[in-house]
Design a protein around this motif. Structure first.
Motif, mmCIF file in Angstrom:
data_model
loop_
_atom_site.group_PDB
_atom_site.id
_atom_site.type_symbol
_atom_site.label_atom_id
_atom_site.label_comp_id
_atom_site.label_asym_id
_atom_site.label_seq_id
_atom_site.Cartn_x
_atom_site.Cartn_y
_atom_site.Cartn_z
ATOM 1 N N MET A 24 32.897 6.473 52.904
ATOM 2 C CA MET A 24 32.402 7.760 52.400
ATOM 3 C C MET A 24 31.273 7.547 51.397
ATOM 4 N N MET A 25 31.427 6.565 50.518
ATOM 5 C CA MET A 25 30.381 6.306 49.526
ATOM 6 C C MET A 25 29.101 5.835 50.210
ATOM 7 N N ALA A 26 29.222 5.041 51.253
ATOM 8 C CA ALA A 26 28.040 4.590 52.002
ATOM 9 C C ALA A 26 27.319 5.788 52.633
ATOM 10 N N ARG A 27 28.088 6.755 53.174
ATOM 11 C CA ARG A 27 27.467 7.958 53.756
ATOM 12 C C ARG A 27 26.763 8.784 52.681
ATOM 13 N N ILE A 28 27.377 8.882 51.503
ATOM 14 C CA ILE A 28 26.763 9.626 50.401
ATOM 15 C C ILE A 28 25.441 8.978 50.006
ATOM 16 N N MET A 29 25.438 7.677 49.814
ATOM 17 C CA MET A 29 24.227 6.981 49.374
ATOM 18 C C MET A 29 23.127 7.043 50.441
ATOM 19 N N ARG A 30 23.518 6.906 51.700
ATOM 20 C CA ARG A 30 22.533 6.981 52.788
ATOM 21 C C ARG A 30 21.916 8.381 52.864
ATOM 22 N N THR A 31 22.746 9.408 52.818
ATOM 23 C CA THR A 31 22.254 10.787 52.874
ATOM 24 C C THR A 31 21.347 11.080 51.682
ATOM 25 N N TYR A 32 21.754 10.647 50.508
ATOM 26 C CA TYR A 32 20.954 10.874 49.297
ATOM 27 C C TYR A 32 19.588 10.198 49.408
ATOM 28 N N SER A 33 19.583 8.943 49.850
ATOM 29 C CA SER A 33 18.301 8.227 49.923
ATOM 30 C C SER A 33 17.392 8.810 51.007
ATOM 31 N N GLU A 34 17.972 9.241 52.128
ATOM 32 C CA GLU A 34 17.153 9.848 53.191
ATOM 33 C C GLU A 34 16.591 11.200 52.757
ATOM 34 N N ARG A 35 17.411 11.987 52.095
ATOM 35 C CA ARG A 35 17.000 13.330 51.698
ATOM 36 C C ARG A 35 15.987 13.328 50.554
#
Length: 193
Positions: A24-35
């Motif tokens: 879940m934390m990996a998805r949060i960080m990936r989404t944040y960096s992409e957005r």
């Protein structure tokens, strides 16, 4: 300044990862960096992405862990386990905590454990009780009250109590008070001193 800018941020994110799980934390960080790539996001932007991806409002965590100077410190303040004396469990009677009279005594053990929240930040906790023979019991606690008392009556003596046994709460300022062994059994006399 350095601690609150860098170290505390790292410990906060590590704690969040242990609470939500690594995937879940990996998805949060990936989404944040992409957005927010090549833009100038604020803390609130990160909080919003984290809450959205996690599917739950995480402001309870960020407001206390990232927006205050308060701290986390949970402790096992006492742990005691003693053999019950006689028939003290009859209705209305309180069990007397004493050491066993004979090695073959089969009376149950009464154990009392007290855990405390010393800091102002409230985080969910796991309390692990380890009994003789290796049996373990885990108790979930929301961590909100200033203290929690656990009582157990078991055939095995409580050996150890630990709060946050998996070391998920990296923001805890003092891990040395997270566990406590019960007092050792009375020593037999080896003759005169």
């Amino acid at each position: 300044y350095g601690f609150y800018s860098y170290d505390r941020t790292d410990l906060t994110l590590e704690t969040l990862e242990h609470l939500l799980g690594e995937p879940m934390m990996a998805r949060i960080m990936r989404t944040y960096s992409e957005r927010w790539r090549f833009r100038h996001p604020s803390s609130d932007d990160f909080y919003a992405v984290a809450s959205e991806v996690a599917g739950q409002d995480l402001m309870w965590f960020f407001k206390s862990a990232a927006e205050t100077a308060d701290y986390v410190d949970y402790e096992v303040s006492s742990a005691d386990s003693r053999r019950r004396e006689g028939d003290a469990v009859r209705l209305g009677e309180t069990a007397k905590l004493t050491e066993p009279k004979e090695p073959g005594d089969t009376a149950p053990y009464d154990s009392v454990i007290v855990v405390r929240r010393r800091g102002g930040i409230v985080l969910p906790q796991v309390i692990e009780l380890t009994f003789e023979g290796g049996r373990k019991e885990r108790v979930n606690w929301d961590g909100a009250d200033r203290w929690k008392r656990l009582t157990r009556t078991t055939k095995d003596r409580l050996e150890r109590a630990e709060i946050d046994p998996g070391h998920r709460i990296w923001l805890d300022v003092n891990w040395t008070n997270n566990s406590r062994r019960t007092s050792s059994r009375p020593r037999k006399s080896c003759g005169s001193p």
